[in-house]
Enzyme design. Structure first.
Site, PDB file in Angstrom:
ATOM      1  N   LYS A 211      29.808  42.505  39.729  1.00 10.85           N
ATOM      2  CA  LYS A 211      29.356  41.531  38.732  1.00 10.85           C
ATOM      3  C   LYS A 211      29.046  40.192  39.408  1.00 10.85           C
ATOM      4  O   LYS A 211      27.994  39.614  39.206  1.00 10.85           O
ATOM      5  CB  LYS A 211      30.446  41.368  37.664  1.00 10.85           C
ATOM      6  CG  LYS A 211      30.111  40.371  36.598  1.00 10.85           C
ATOM      7  CD  LYS A 211      31.188  40.341  35.521  1.00 10.85           C
ATOM      8  CE  LYS A 211      30.993  39.132  34.630  1.00 10.85           C
ATOM      9  NZ  LYS A 211      31.988  39.020  33.573  1.00 10.85           N
ATOM     10  N   GLU A 217      36.034  42.636  49.048  1.00 15.36           N
ATOM     11  CA  GLU A 217      36.121  44.064  49.390  1.00 15.36           C
ATOM     12  C   GLU A 217      34.734  44.713  49.330  1.00 15.36           C
ATOM     13  O   GLU A 217      34.328  45.457  50.228  1.00 15.36           O
ATOM     14  CB  GLU A 217      37.049  44.805  48.408  1.00 15.36           C
ATOM     15  CG  GLU A 217      38.521  44.450  48.523  1.00 15.36           C
ATOM     16  CD  GLU A 217      38.925  43.264  47.660  1.00 15.36           C
ATOM     17  OE1 GLU A 217      38.031  42.480  47.241  1.00 15.36           O
ATOM     18  OE2 GLU A 217      40.134  43.102  47.416  1.00 15.36           O
ATOM     19  N   GLY A 273      34.250  42.684  33.552  1.00 14.81           N
ATOM     20  CA  GLY A 273      34.231  43.759  34.555  1.00 14.81           C
ATOM     21  C   GLY A 273      34.847  45.046  34.026  1.00 14.81           C
ATOM     22  O   GLY A 273      34.296  46.132  34.188  1.00 14.81           O
ATOM     23  N   ARG A 274      35.994  44.926  33.372  1.00 15.27           N
ATOM     24  CA  ARG A 274      36.699  46.137  32.913  1.00 15.27           C
ATOM     25  C   ARG A 274      36.085  46.734  31.652  1.00 15.27           C
ATOM     26  O   ARG A 274      36.586  47.726  31.121  1.00 15.27           O
ATOM     27  CB  ARG A 274      38.188  45.837  32.728  1.00 15.27           C
ATOM     28  CG  ARG A 274      38.487  44.631  31.857  1.00 15.27           C
ATOM     29  CD  ARG A 274      39.938  44.204  31.998  1.00 15.27           C
ATOM     30  NE  ARG A 274      40.244  42.968  31.292  1.00 15.27           N
ATOM     31  CZ  ARG A 274      40.090  41.744  31.791  1.00 15.27           C
ATOM     32  NH1 ARG A 274      39.606  41.602  33.015  1.00 15.27           N
ATOM     33  NH2 ARG A 274      40.425  40.679  31.100  1.00 15.27           N
ATOM     34  N   GLU A 359      44.965  44.330  32.895  1.00 16.24           N
ATOM     35  CA  GLU A 359      44.252  43.106  33.284  1.00 16.24           C
ATOM     36  C   GLU A 359      43.912  42.299  32.026  1.00 16.24           C
ATOM     37  O   GLU A 359      43.798  41.077  32.071  1.00 16.24           O
ATOM     38  CB  GLU A 359      42.979  43.449  34.078  1.00 16.24           C
ATOM     39  CG  GLU A 359      42.520  42.317  34.978  1.00 16.24           C
ATOM     40  CD  GLU A 359      41.348  42.668  35.873  1.00 16.24           C
ATOM     41  OE1 GLU A 359      40.261  42.960  35.352  1.00 16.24           O
ATOM     42  OE2 GLU A 359      41.501  42.639  37.109  1.00 16.24           O
ATOM     43  N   HIS A 390      55.989  68.581  35.673  1.00 18.12           N
ATOM     44  CA  HIS A 390      56.801  69.056  36.793  1.00 18.12           C
ATOM     45  C   HIS A 390      57.153  67.926  37.740  1.00 18.12           C
ATOM     46  O   HIS A 390      57.521  68.164  38.883  1.00 18.12           O
ATOM     47  CB  HIS A 390      56.063  70.183  37.515  1.00 18.12           C
ATOM     48  CG  HIS A 390      55.901  71.383  36.633  1.00 18.12           C
ATOM     49  ND1 HIS A 390      56.845  72.379  36.555  1.00 18.12           N
ATOM     50  CD2 HIS A 390      54.931  71.696  35.745  1.00 18.12           C
ATOM     51  CE1 HIS A 390      56.450  73.276  35.663  1.00 18.12           C
ATOM     52  NE2 HIS A 390      55.293  72.888  35.158  1.00 18.12           N
ATOM     53  N   LYS A 514      43.936  36.597  46.153  1.00 15.03           N
ATOM     54  CA  LYS A 514      42.642  36.559  46.866  1.00 15.03           C
ATOM     55  C   LYS A 514      42.594  35.342  47.790  1.00 15.03           C
ATOM     56  O   LYS A 514      42.176  35.427  48.940  1.00 15.03           O
ATOM     57  CB  LYS A 514      41.486  36.427  45.866  1.00 15.03           C
ATOM     58  CG  LYS A 514      41.219  37.636  45.007  1.00 15.03           C
ATOM     59  CD  LYS A 514      39.965  37.365  44.168  1.00 15.03           C
ATOM     60  CE  LYS A 514      39.805  38.380  43.056  1.00 15.03           C
ATOM     61  NZ  LYS A 514      38.711  38.075  42.139  1.00 15.03           N
TER      62      LYS A 514
END
Ligand code: F6P
Length: 550
Positions: A211, A217, A273-274, A359, A390, A514
C-alpha cells in the site's frame, strides 16, 4: 463521561446490567440451558447468504442477548456502521474514511469521499486487473525473452500478503493449475530464496504488493527479486517492465523503484491493509482463479455488507458474533478466541484473521485517547481441524481457561477429489460436530463411573463441558462463500471496536519496532554505536556480532 462527550462504556447502565446478569447466571450449565429449552438448537440459528450460524452452544439466554443488543444500541454501533458505509472519516487518528465496502459495491453505487464518488475508480481498476489477468492466464503476456509466464510470485507483507495467500489456498480448487503461485513476505532471505530457487526468471512474474511502497521487508525483497531476475536473464533494467507489476497507493515510490506506473494497479488510502485483498492487492488471486470467480467473491462480500447494513439487530449475524465476543472477553474474562476451520483449504484462514482482528482491536486507549477500563480484542488463534484435535484440544476440553471457538465446515467437499477422498468428508465433518458437542456437554463423573472407570481415574476422565462454540456451516467453499465469510469477520471486528470505543482502523502499535530495527541494523552490520541502547540489547548485539565473526 469521556473527553469526546460520550459516556464511558463501563459507566453505561447497559454495561452494568450485563455485569449483574452475568452474576445472576452464575454457573448455569449449557446442559441446563438445553434441557430447559428443547427448541434451543433450532431457535438459536441464523442464516446470511450461504452461511448458517448455530449459536445455541453459547453461554447465553434470551435475556443475555437482549442486554447485549441494548449495549450495542447504547454504544452507537449502528450509527458508526452507517457513518462507515457513507464514507465518513471514522479512522480519526489517521483522518481517513474506511471504505473496504466500496471495493465490492456494484458499479451503479454512489459512495463519496471528500465529495467524489469512488465507485467508478474501483471498477476501472477491476477492469484493468481483468485485462491483465486474462493476458497472463492465456499466455498472451510474454516475459522479456518472449516466453509466457508460468509462475507468479507475490511479494508483500501483512495485509499485502496474508489476504491473497489465504484466499489462494482457500480457492485452490478453482485455480489455473498450469500456473504456479508463490507468496514471499519475510525479510529473512530464506523466504525469497526458497520461492525462486527452482524457477526460470524468463517465465516468472513478480507482483510487488505494498500500500505504502515503503515497507522495508517488501522493498528489500523486491530489490533482491529484481537482482535475481536481471542476473538470471543477463538483461538490463528494460526487462523489469515485463516481469514486475506493482499494487499500491503510492505511484511516486513505484516509479522510483523502476516499475512503470502503467504496470501499477491502484488502490486508495481509505482501504486499510488488512481490509485490502479484494482491492488491487488481490491481483495474484484474480490471475489464479480468473476474473469471473474474483467477481463472484466480491458479490459474496457485498451480500454480507448489505446484510450487516440492513438486517434488523436480532437477525444480524456479524452484530451477534461481535456481541458474543464482548460477552466472553468482558464478562467471562476470556483472553483468546479459537478459529477452527474443518477445511484444509482454509489452512491460512486463522492467520489472516489474526491480522484482521488483532491489528484492528489490539488497542488500550479509546477514541479520545483515554485508557480503556475494559478488555479489548482477544488473542485469535487456531489451525484446521482435525489436526488441532491431536495437538491442543486437550486444553480446550480440560484446561482451566475459557476459550470460545468458531467451528467452520462445509457440507460438500470441493470437486475433483477422487471418490475415496470424497467419502472421507463425512469423517471430517463428524469430527466437527463431535467437538462442538463434547465441548458444550462434556461428560459427567456419573457418566464416567457408569462405564466402570476406577474411582481414582474418574476426575481425569471427566469433561466439565460448558465450553462455548459457534458453528458456521455452508454447502461448499466457493469464491462467493469465501467473500461472505471474510466480510462476516470484518464486520464482527467492526462491531467489537465500536462497542469498545476504539479506533479499529489504525495500527500505531507496529511503528516502534520498525523504528528501532532501523536504528539497530547498522550496529549489526557496521558495529555502529546506537545511542540509548539498553544493556540487555547491547549485550545481545555484541554476542550476535561475535557469532557472525565480526
Ligand atoms: O506494519 C503493519 C502494516 O502497516 C500493515 O497494516 C500492513 O498490512 C502491512 O504493514 C504492509 O503494509 P504495506 O502494504 O504498506 O507494505
Amino acid at each position: 463521561m469521556n473527553a469526546d462527550g460520550r459516556s464511558r462504556l463501563d459507566q453505561m447502565p447497559q454495561w452494568n446490567a450485563l455485569a449483574k446478569h452475568r452474576d445472576e447466571l452464575g454457573e448455569v450449565h449449557l446442559r441446563d440451558l438445553f434441557a430447559d429449552d428443547p427448541g434451543r438448537g433450532e431457535r438459536y440459528g441464523l442464516q446470511v447468504g450461504d452461511l448458517y450460524l448455530d449459536y445455541s452452544k453459547h453461554l447465553v439466554t434470551d435475556e443475555t442477548l437482549r442486554l447485549l443488543h441494548e449495549l450495542a444500541a447504547a454504544a452507537g454501533v449502528s450509527e458508526l456502521r452507517d457513518a462507515m458505509f457513507r464514507g465518513e472519516k471514522i479512522n480519526t487518528t489517521e483522518g481517513r474514511a474506511v471504505l473496504h465496502t466500496a471495493l465490492r459495491a456494484p458499479e451503479a453505487a454512489v459512495i463519496e469521499v471528500d465529495g467524489e464518488n469512488v465507485v467508478p475508480a474501483v471498477h476501472a481498476v477491476l477492469t484493468k486487473m481483468q485485462v491483465f489477468s486474462d493476458r497472463v492466464r492465456s499466455g498472451d503476456w510474454k516475459g522479456h525473452t518472449g516466453k509466457p509466464i508460468r509462475t507468479v510470485v507475490n511479494i508483500g507483507i501483512g495485509g499485502s500478503d496474508l489476504g491473497p495467500a489465504m484466499a489462494y489456498e482457500a480457492l485452490r480448487a478453482y485455480t489455473a493449475r498450469d500456473l504456479q503461485f508463490r507468496f514471499v513476505s519475510n525479510v529473512d532471505g530464506a523466504d525469497l530464496h526458497e520461492a525462486v530457487r527452482d524457477l526460470d526468471p524468463a517465465e516468472t512474474l513478480f507482483i510487488i504488493a505494498s500500500k505504502t511502497f515503503t515497507t522495508i521487508e517488501t522493498i528489500t525483497n523486491a530489490t533482491s527479486a529484481r537482482e535475481w531476475l536481471l542476473s538470471g536473464l543477463g538483461a538490463g533494467q528494460e526487462a523489469v517492465a515485463k516481469h514486475f507489476v506493482a499494487l499500491s497507493t503510492n505511484a511516486e515510490k513505484v516509479s522510483e523503484f523502476g516499475i512503470d506506473v502503467d504496470n501499477m494497479f491502484e488502490f486508495w488510502d481509505w482501504v486499510g491493509g488488512r481490509y485490502s485483498y479484494d482491492s488491487a492487492i488481490g491481483l495474484s488471486l484474480m490471475i489464479a482463479i480468473g476474473p469471473d470467480r474474483f467477481r463472484e467473491m466480491l458479490a459474496g462480500f457485498h451480500l454480507v455488507d448489505e446484510h450487516f447494513r440492513c438486517a434488523p439487530p436480532q437477525e444480524n449475524v456479524p452484530l451477534l458474533m461481535g456481541l458474543l465476543g464482548v460477552w466472553y472477553g468482558d464478562f467471562h474474562d476470556a483472553q483468546s478466541h479459537a478459529v477452527l476451520p474443518y477445511s484444509h483449504y482454509l489452512s491460512k484462514f486463522t492467520a489472516y484473521l489474526q491480522q484482521l482482528d488483532m491489528e484492528s482491536n489490539g488497542k488500550s486507549v479509546d477514541r479520545a485517547g483515554e485508557p480503556v477500563g475494559w478488555q479489548t480484542g482477544p488473542v485469535v488463534w487456531g489451525t484446521p481441524g482435525t489436526n488441532g484435535q491431536h495437538a491442543y484440544y486437550q486444553l480446550l476440553h480440560q484446561g482451566t481457561k475459557l476459550i470460545p471457538a468458531d467451528l467452520i465446515g462445509f457440507a460438500q467437499p470441493v470437486d475433483d477429489l477422487q471418490p475415496g477422498l470424497v467419502a472421507q468428508h463425512d469423517l471430517l465433518m463428524a469430527n466437527l460436530f463431535a467437538q462442538g458437542q463434547a465441548l458444550a456437554f462434556g461428560k459427567t463423573p456419573e457418566e464416567v463411573a457408569a462405564e466402570g472407570v476406577p474411582e481414582e481415574l474418574i476426575p481425569h476422565k471427566t469433561f466439565k463441558g460448558d465450553r462455548p462454540t459457534s458453528t458456521i456451516l455452508a454447502r461448499e467453499l466457493t469464491p462467493s462463500v469465501l467473500g461472505q465469510l471474510i466480510a462476516l469477520y470484518e464486520h464482527k471486528v467492526f462491531v467489537q471496536g465500536a462497542i469498545w470505543n476504539i479506533d479499529s482502523f489504525d495500527q500505531w502499535g507496529v511503528e516502534l519496532g520498525k523504528v528501532l530495527a532501523k536504528r539497530i541494523e547498522p550496529a549489526l552490520s557496521e558495529g555502529a554505536e546506537v545511542p540509548g541502547l539498553d544493556t540487555s540489547t547491547e549485550a545481545l548485539v555484541a554476542r550476535y556480532r561475535s557469532l557472525r565473526g565480526r
